[in-house]
Scaffold this active site. Structure first.
Site, short mmCIF file in Angstrom:
data_model
loop_
_atom_site.label_atom_id
_atom_site.label_comp_id
_atom_site.label_asym_id
_atom_site.label_seq_id
_atom_site.Cartn_x
_atom_site.Cartn_y
_atom_site.Cartn_z
N GLY A 98 37.58 -20.00 45.15
CA GLY A 98 37.69 -19.00 44.91
C GLY A 98 38.44 -18.08 45.94
N ARG A 126 35.35 -17.27 36.95
CA ARG A 126 34.80 -16.05 38.04
C ARG A 126 35.64 -14.99 37.97
NH1 ARG A 126 34.00 -19.57 43.46
NH2 ARG A 126 33.26 -17.33 44.06
N GLN A 171 36.46 -12.32 50.82
CA GLN A 171 37.61 -12.51 49.98
C GLN A 171 38.68 -11.64 49.80
OE1 GLN A 171 36.07 -15.17 47.07
NE2 GLN A 171 35.52 -16.67 48.46
N ASP A 319 25.90 -17.69 50.99
CA ASP A 319 26.11 -19.25 50.75
C ASP A 319 24.82 -19.96 51.11
OD1 ASP A 319 28.59 -18.41 49.92
OD2 ASP A 319 29.66 -19.24 51.63
N ARG A 350 23.97 -19.29 40.48
CA ARG A 350 23.25 -20.15 41.33
C ARG A 350 21.65 -19.69 41.25
NH1 ARG A 350 27.35 -20.58 46.54
NH2 ARG A 350 28.26 -22.58 45.64
N ARG A 392 26.94 -26.41 46.38
CA ARG A 392 25.83 -26.03 47.23
C ARG A 392 24.38 -26.28 46.52
NH1 ARG A 392 28.50 -24.40 51.91
NH2 ARG A 392 30.30 -22.94 51.20
C1 S3P Z 1 34.06 -16.61 51.70
C2 S3P Z 1 33.40 -15.58 51.42
C3 S3P Z 1 32.34 -15.51 50.34
C4 S3P Z 1 31.65 -16.64 50.32
C5 S3P Z 1 32.44 -18.06 50.16
C6 S3P Z 1 33.70 -17.74 51.16
C7 S3P Z 1 35.27 -16.69 52.57
O1 S3P Z 1 32.57 -15.05 49.04
O2 S3P Z 1 30.78 -16.95 49.37
O3 S3P Z 1 31.84 -18.92 50.04
O4 S3P Z 1 35.69 -17.46 53.21
O5 S3P Z 1 35.89 -15.37 52.55
P1 S3P Z 1 33.07 -13.55 48.66
O6 S3P Z 1 34.08 -12.92 49.36
O7 S3P Z 1 33.06 -13.54 46.98
O8 S3P Z 1 31.56 -12.74 49.18
#
Ligand code: S3P
Length: 433
Positions: A98, A126, A171, A319, A350, A392
């Site tokens: 993602g 997603r 993200q 996470d 999850r 995970r």
């Molecule tokens: C991440 C942000 C989180 C996290 C993912 C990594 C990142 O997701 O759950 O494993 O590296 O920016 P979200 O931005 O959807 O919260």
């Protein structure tokens, strides 16, 4: 590319003892890889994440014109494109990641050309509307498939924006900052919960200027990024499995050095301390604005207590929640998790999978739309665990299995390689049987 479906048997352990240095942080590696590929010059990274997710990022950046080499000592060398990507005729495959898909979308939306982003079955389920909306407000032409990938981007110049993220997401924040970096004006992202700030720190390390307040970050467009050399700190979210494993056993002793301890990621240490574990942090230093240090953990003599994870804490620990829920039956008073609805749209649902697998091990658990209540004082037995292809979940239940009666079979164990290919070998190294 997926390796064959694999099962792993996890035997109970008597204790967890040892010293480990973990591979580089996944979040930081994604950002270093992506920014280096976009920057001017050649960057070199040691201890880069060995996970398949970061390999997806590097592969996409290669397809867009960056040169990526793995040197014989493991160093990853990335020669950047100097701010201009080459459209790839082939779809960019983000695999299970993602982070890759959401962050690259921001980088590509202002570039010239047409880009198609695809992912595996899990990633294709997603939600992507969360990036489409801010990018569309900036003027981007980005089409989703019923709210999901495949994503088709018709690159076009963008305007800067002032945006408040409705769901806390590093993200999404990064996606907007990477698009904002390529506009004429100043782009600001406001967030009600401070999410991990690796992008802000990495952008600065690559030479960009950002302004930060407690609840916002702003970036001026048209800045050039310059190559860096960096060592990636060990991944705290991977360390979580070992820290929780050690917390399960009174008089355990685990030392993890060169571990990333960025404060936006380190809430787990507070939660383990609240549960009664003895944690010391030593040798703290700063590397490219990221905190790195050594963590020592010993499980509490009288066993773990209880805790609640709600509100901003749930977002910061997103996470780590699967493994915390998986060890919760072994605490005296249980763990209550709320405000964690985001867990339902990760690599798997999850909340549902943690509840299902805890029940398979004989635990009592109550499921809520946004969390779980896992009572303490329970005895678990070995069972067959459905990882749902989610790294995970596979690792969280391998940890729960260490204190169960009898053996546990982890189905879909190969998924650990998404973030942590070395997981099972290292677990064998520190689990005393
Ligand atoms: C991440 C942000 C989180 C996290 C993912 C990594 C990142 O997701 O759950 O494993 O590296 O920016 P979200 O931005 O959807 O919260």
């Amino acid at each position: 590319m997926h390796s064959a479906i694999e099962e792993r048997i996890i035997k109970p352990a008597r204790n967890v003892i040892g010293a480990l240095r973990l591979p580089g942080d996944k979040s930081i590696s994604h950002r270093y890889g992506m920014l280096a590929a976009f920057a001017e010059g050649t960057s070199r990274f040691t201890n880069f994440s060995t996970g398949a997710d970061c390999a997806s990022t590097l592969k996409c950046m290669q397809a867009l014109g960056a040169t990526v080499n793995k040197l014989s000592d493991g160093t990853i060398e990335v020669t950047g494109m100097g701010g201009r990507v080459t459209p790839s005729a082939e779809a960019l495959d983000c695999g299970n990641s993602g982070s890759t898909m959401r962050m690259i979308s921001g980088l590509l939306a202002p570039q010239a050309g047409t880009f198609t982003l695809i992912g595996d079955e899990s990633l294709s389920r997603r939600p992507m509307e969360r990036i489409r909306k801010p990018l569309a407000e900036m003027g981007a032409r980005l089409a989703l498939t019923e709210g999901h990938a495949p994503i088709v981007i018709e690159g076009t110049p963008l305007q800067s924006i002032d945006f408040s993220t409705p769901v806390p997401s590093a993200q999404v924040k990064t996606c907007i900052l990477l698009a904002g970096l390529q506009t004429q004006g100043k782009t600001t992202v406001h967030e009600s919960v401070r999410t991990r700030d690796h992008s802000e720190l990495a952008l600065r390390a690559f030479g960009a200027e950002l302004e930060r307040t407690l609840g916002s970050v702003s970036i001026q467009g048209q800045q050039t990024l310059h190559a860096i050399n960096a060592a990636v700190p060990g991944d705290l979210s991977s360390a979580a499995f070992f820290l929780c494993a050690a917390a399960l056993f009174p008089n355990s002793g685990l030392v993890l050095d060169w571990l990333g301890l960025n404060p936006t990621r380190a809430a787990l240490l507070d939660v383990l301390t609240a549960l009664g574990a003895h944690i010391s942090v030593l040798n703290l230093e700063e590397k490219n604005a990221e905190l790195v240090g050594t963590v020592q953990v010993t499980g509490p003599t009288g066993g773990m207590r209880s805790t609640a994870i709600t509100g901003a804490l749930a977002a910061q620990l997103i996470d780590e929640l699967p493994v915390l829920a998986a060890i919760a039956p072994y605490t005296s008073g249980g763990i209550r998790i709320r405000d964690a609805k985001e867990l339902r749209v990760k690599e798997s649902d999850r909340i549902a999978l943690v509840a299902k697998n805890l029940r398979a091990m004989g635990a009592e658990v109550e499921e809520f739309e946004d969390g779980l209540d896992v009572p303490g004082g329970q005895t678990l037995h070995g069972a067959t665990i459905d990882s749902g292809g989610d790294h995970r979940i596979a690792m969280a239940f391998s940890v729960a299995a260490l204190r169960a009666e009898g053996e546990t079979l982890i189905q879909g164990a190969e998924s650990a390689a998404i973030s942590f290919p070395e997981f099972f070998d290292l677990l064998d190294q520190v689990a005393e049987r």
